[in-house]
Design a protein around this motif. Structure first.
Motif, PDB file in Angstrom:
ATOM      1  N   PRO A   1      17.326  -0.141   3.210  1.00 60.56           N
ATOM      2  CA  PRO A   1      18.584   0.236   2.565  1.00 60.56           C
ATOM      3  C   PRO A   1      19.623  -0.889   2.645  1.00 60.56           C
ATOM      4  O   PRO A   1      19.761  -1.552   3.676  1.00 60.56           O
ATOM      5  N   ASN A   2      20.321  -1.097   1.560  1.00 56.34           N
ATOM      6  CA  ASN A   2      21.416  -2.064   1.460  1.00 56.34           C
ATOM      7  C   ASN A   2      20.986  -3.501   1.709  1.00 56.34           C
ATOM      8  O   ASN A   2      21.761  -4.307   2.225  1.00 56.34           O
ATOM      9  N   SER A   3      19.756  -3.837   1.381  1.00 56.18           N
ATOM     10  CA  SER A   3      19.264  -5.201   1.578  1.00 56.18           C
ATOM     11  C   SER A   3      18.630  -5.705   0.281  1.00 56.18           C
ATOM     12  O   SER A   3      18.029  -4.947  -0.464  1.00 56.18           O
ATOM     13  N   THR A   4      18.760  -6.996   0.064  1.00 57.28           N
ATOM     14  CA  THR A   4      18.134  -7.604  -1.119  1.00 57.28           C
ATOM     15  C   THR A   4      16.921  -8.426  -0.735  1.00 57.28           C
ATOM     16  O   THR A   4      16.295  -9.038  -1.587  1.00 57.28           O
ATOM     17  N   ARG A   5      16.589  -8.450   0.533  1.00 56.63           N
ATOM     18  CA  ARG A   5      15.411  -9.179   1.013  1.00 56.63           C
ATOM     19  C   ARG A   5      14.291  -8.179   1.290  1.00 56.63           C
ATOM     20  O   ARG A   5      14.463  -7.247   2.063  1.00 56.63           O
ATOM     21  N   ALA A   6      13.148  -8.386   0.648  1.00 59.20           N
ATOM     22  CA  ALA A   6      12.038  -7.439   0.764  1.00 59.20           C
ATOM     23  C   ALA A   6      11.066  -7.844   1.859  1.00 59.20           C
ATOM     24  O   ALA A   6      10.985  -9.005   2.258  1.00 59.20           O
ATOM     25  N   GLN A   7      10.318  -6.852   2.321  1.00 55.36           N
ATOM     26  CA  GLN A   7       9.210  -7.066   3.251  1.00 55.36           C
ATOM     27  C   GLN A   7       7.927  -6.614   2.551  1.00 55.36           C
ATOM     28  O   GLN A   7       7.953  -5.745   1.685  1.00 55.36           O
ATOM     29  N   TYR A   8       6.827  -7.201   2.966  1.00 53.12           N
ATOM     30  CA  TYR A   8       5.528  -6.848   2.417  1.00 53.12           C
ATOM     31  C   TYR A   8       4.774  -6.009   3.443  1.00 53.12           C
ATOM     32  O   TYR A   8       4.740  -6.333   4.634  1.00 53.12           O
ATOM     33  N   VAL A   9       4.181  -4.915   2.969  1.00 50.00           N
ATOM     34  CA  VAL A   9       3.352  -4.049   3.811  1.00 50.00           C
ATOM     35  C   VAL A   9       2.009  -3.900   3.111  1.00 50.00           C
ATOM     36  O   VAL A   9       1.942  -3.417   1.970  1.00 50.00           O
ATOM     37  N   ALA A  10       0.930  -4.316   3.757  1.00 50.78           N
ATOM     38  CA  ALA A  10      -0.412  -4.239   3.174  1.00 50.78           C
ATOM     39  C   ALA A  10      -0.819  -2.786   2.952  1.00 50.78           C
ATOM     40  O   ALA A  10      -0.597  -1.923   3.810  1.00 50.78           O
ATOM     41  N   HIS A  11      -1.420  -2.520   1.790  1.00 50.82           N
ATOM     42  CA  HIS A  11      -1.885  -1.171   1.447  1.00 50.82           C
ATOM     43  C   HIS A  11      -2.723  -1.277   0.176  1.00 50.82           C
ATOM     44  O   HIS A  11      -2.207  -1.231  -0.934  1.00 50.82           O
ATOM     45  N   SER A  12      -4.008  -1.436   0.326  1.00 50.86           N
ATOM     46  CA  SER A  12      -4.899  -1.617  -0.811  1.00 50.86           C
ATOM     47  C   SER A  12      -5.174  -0.287  -1.502  1.00 50.86           C
ATOM     48  O   SER A  12      -5.592   0.683  -0.874  1.00 50.86           O
ATOM     49  N   THR A  13      -4.925  -0.259  -2.810  1.00 50.56           N
ATOM     50  CA  THR A  13      -5.172   0.945  -3.605  1.00 50.56           C
ATOM     51  C   THR A  13      -5.208   0.546  -5.081  1.00 50.56           C
ATOM     52  O   THR A  13      -5.235  -0.633  -5.411  1.00 50.56           O
ATOM     53  N   THR A  14      -5.185   1.524  -5.961  1.00 49.86           N
ATOM     54  CA  THR A  14      -5.121   1.275  -7.401  1.00 49.86           C
ATOM     55  C   THR A  14      -3.821   1.842  -7.934  1.00 49.86           C
ATOM     56  O   THR A  14      -3.469   2.986  -7.639  1.00 49.86           O
ATOM     57  N   GLY A  15      -3.114   1.045  -8.704  1.00 48.74           N
ATOM     58  CA  GLY A  15      -1.874   1.469  -9.343  1.00 48.74           C
ATOM     59  C   GLY A  15      -2.026   1.464 -10.843  1.00 48.74           C
ATOM     60  O   GLY A  15      -3.112   1.199 -11.367  1.00 48.74           O
ATOM     61  N   CYS A  16      -0.938   1.736 -11.541  1.00 48.51           N
ATOM     62  CA  CYS A  16      -0.918   1.699 -13.002  1.00 48.51           C
ATOM     63  C   CYS A  16      -0.054   0.525 -13.447  1.00 48.51           C
ATOM     64  O   CYS A  16       1.088   0.393 -13.004  1.00 48.51           O
ATOM     65  N   GLY A  17      -0.591  -0.291 -14.335  1.00 43.47           N
ATOM     66  CA  GLY A  17       0.174  -1.401 -14.872  1.00 43.47           C
ATOM     67  C   GLY A  17       1.280  -0.959 -15.822  1.00 43.47           C
ATOM     68  O   GLY A  17       2.223  -1.699 -16.078  1.00 43.47           O
TER      69      GLY A  17
END
Length: 170
Positions: free
Chosen positions: A139-155
């Motif tokens: 919340p209230n941040s413009t810097r992102a973090q990456y969290v691994a989570h392999s799955t299938t999404g929709c383009g």
């Protein structure tokens, strides 16, 4: 009888004043504490359950700093892929009511995350794509973090697979 009644009322008044003083000083501490930033927090994912074309889990934010900070509300969550952080599909929709918490060092807040399985949609509409993980904005941040989570999404960004709640106490 009157002296006992007076003593009882006096004790109650002392207790009420102590509670009010404690509550206001606790609020004062939380108001003086800085907002939690991305550098203060470590994001992670915890699987919870699945069924009926959905997966539920938690995005957890742990205070890894040496100081207390204030946090609350919503961050941002999206699938990413292509091994380079490219967003896959729509960002998570938000649900729930935001509350602010004082987060002491080592403590955590979490957001319930619901994933709708991409297979629930026709491939022509979904345009299935491999997902490497989540991009998580605290919340209230413009810097992102990456969290691994392999799955299938929709383009297709018009197909919303993710919904997350406001951050709260576990």
């Amino acid at each position: 009888m009157k002296s006992r009644l007076s003593a009882g009322i006096g004790a109650i008044l002392v207790l009420v004043i102590a509670v009010l003083t404690t509550a206001s000083s606790a609020d004062g501490v939380s108001q003086r504490a800085p907002s939690c930033g991305s550098a203060d927090l470590k994001a992670s994912y915890r699987y919870s359950d699945s069924g009926a074309g959905h997966v539920w889990g938690w995005i957890v934010l742990r205070n890894r700093s040496e100081h207390s900070c204030r946090i609350g509300g919503f961050g941002g969550i999206a699938y990413v892929g292509d091994r380079d952080g490219t967003q896959v599909g729509a960002a998570a929709d938000r649900t729930g009511t935001a509350t602010t918490y004082l987060l002491r060092p080592g403590r955590r807040v979490r957001s319930l995350l619901q994933e709708t399985r991409a297979a629930n949609y026709p491939p022509s509409r979904c345009r299935p794509r491999h997902v490497d993980g989540f991009r998580v904005y605290v919340p209230n941040s413009t810097r992102a973090q990456y969290v691994a989570h392999s799955t299938t999404g929709c383009g297709n960004r018009n197909v919303h697979l993710l919904t997350h709640g406001a951050y709260g106490r576990p």
